[in-house]
Design a protein around this motif. Structure first.
Motif, PDB file in Angstrom:
ATOM      1  N   ARG A 170       0.833  -1.197   0.000  1.00 40.19           N
ATOM      2  CA  ARG A 170       0.000   0.000   0.000  1.00 40.19           C
ATOM      3  C   ARG A 170       0.869   1.249   0.000  1.00 40.19           C
ATOM      4  N   GLU A 195      -8.267   1.922   5.213  1.00 41.68           N
ATOM      5  CA  GLU A 195      -8.522   0.575   4.698  1.00 41.68           C
ATOM      6  C   GLU A 195      -7.346  -0.369   4.901  1.00 41.68           C
ATOM      7  N   SER A 199      -7.069  -4.673   5.118  1.00 35.52           N
ATOM      8  CA  SER A 199      -6.445  -5.213   3.907  1.00 35.52           C
ATOM      9  C   SER A 199      -5.213  -6.044   4.248  1.00 35.52           C
ATOM     10  N   VAL A 204      -5.385  -8.744   1.268  1.00 30.75           N
ATOM     11  CA  VAL A 204      -5.571  -7.920   0.068  1.00 30.75           C
ATOM     12  C   VAL A 204      -4.249  -7.255  -0.300  1.00 30.75           C
TER      13      VAL A 204
END
Length: 328
Positions: A170, A195, A199, A204
């Protein structure tokens, strides 16, 4: 008698005009802050608000709204630019789409350390950035510390760029960060900060990058057990005032607000250093494996294409880069 009555009416009218003027000058300011209660930036920004209210005798009464309750940073930047918000503490990382010059500060390994960053931003170069931001409706009065950013992930320690291969990381919404991760062999994933925890927990993404206080206060350390010190980004933050709000102040109040911002930056930097030490201790005690990257040069060399592409696209900013790197 008639003259006496006329004088009384005139005096009363003058009083009403004065009161109306005072009411028009008084301003209730709303301020945006993404950080939680007790965070160094939060404490400093609230001190800024208190100082301004006291030293302007209530002509300006700022209120800080913490925890990002007034929206995400991109939203808050737009709200401050158009005067819907009066002040904020912004990280300059996501500022690039609005103020292209600030992208310089997002170049990986630009600064040699936090002390050098302070020297750069507190001087003539920092004023250049402030001037560029003012053209877009943001008056930057002082610069906060956000430490140095490093990688953390759920899989393994990172010692070389090869350890990032294929890792979903990220990043903040800035193309330079995407390029940085791409050059290191990872898969950059721009994502809202709120988020990231879920995640990481659900797979994710595999990792992210940030400083110790943010890693700890966001509880990301609960799900990402590897923190590798690369110090790849040192990005200053600003105390920014909406230009529309700033322009309404008298010169006297502008000086009060400016000094309150500078004083808050002094406080924030002190608290930041203390919090960084405490945050590192907390995450290590929780079981996070912290490793110092031994060969940062290997990471720095991977950034050559990022710099080359940036300078090609922004030839007017090459001198800014040189000026920063030559500041000792």
């Amino acid at each position: 008698m008639r003259l006496e009555k006329l004088l009384r009416v005139t005096a009363l009218a003058g009083t009403l005009v004065a009161l109306a003027g005072a009411s028009a000058i008084a301003a209730d300011w709303r301020g945006w802050n993404i950080h939680p209660e007790g965070y160094p930036n939060t404490v400093a920004l609230e001190q800024f608000a208190k100082d301004v209210a006291e030293k302007t005798d209530g002509r300006v009464t700022p209120t800080v709204y913490n925890g990002g309750v007034l929206g995400s940073q991109p939203d808050a930047i737009e709200q401050t630019r158009n005067g819907a918000l009066d002040f904020a503490n912004f990280n300059l990382g996501p500022m690039g789409p609005i103020v292209p010059a600030t992208n310089v500060l997002s170049l990986p390994f630009l600064f040699t350390g936090v002390d050098q960053m302070h020297k750069v931003m507190d001087g003539e170069i920092g004023q250049r950035f402030s001037d560029a931001m003012a053209e877009q409706g943001l008056v930057a009065l002082a610069w906060y510390d956000s430490g140095s950013r490093s990688f953390y992930n759920t899989r393994q320690p990172i010692q070389t760029p090869a350890d990032l291969a294929g890792m979903k990381v990220r990043v903040m919404n800035n193309d330079l960060y995407v390029q940085m991760i791409d050059q290191l062999g990872g898969n950059a994933t721009p994502m809202a900060y709120g988020e990231v925890y879920q995640s990481l927990k659900t797979g994710v993404i595999d990792g992210a990058e940030n400083n110790y206080p943010s890693f700890e206060s966001s509880n990301h350390y609960e799900v990402a057990k590897f923190y590798s010190i690369t110090d790849h980004l040192i990005i200053p933050e600003c105390v920014c005032i909406a230009k529309a709000s700033w322009d309404k102040l008298s010169p006297e109040d502008q000086e009060i607000v400016r000094q309150a911002a500078i004083d808050s930056a002094t406080l924030q930097r002190k608290l930041w250093e203390e919090r960084s030490v405490a945050s590192r201790q907390k995450v290590e005690e929780s079981g996070v494996k912290v490793n110092e990257v031994q060969d940062k040069k290997a990471f720095q060399e991977k950034m050559a294409p990022v710099y080359a592409a940036f300078i090609k696209a922004n030839p007017d900013l090459e001198e800014w880069i040189t000026a920063i790197q030559s500041t000792n």
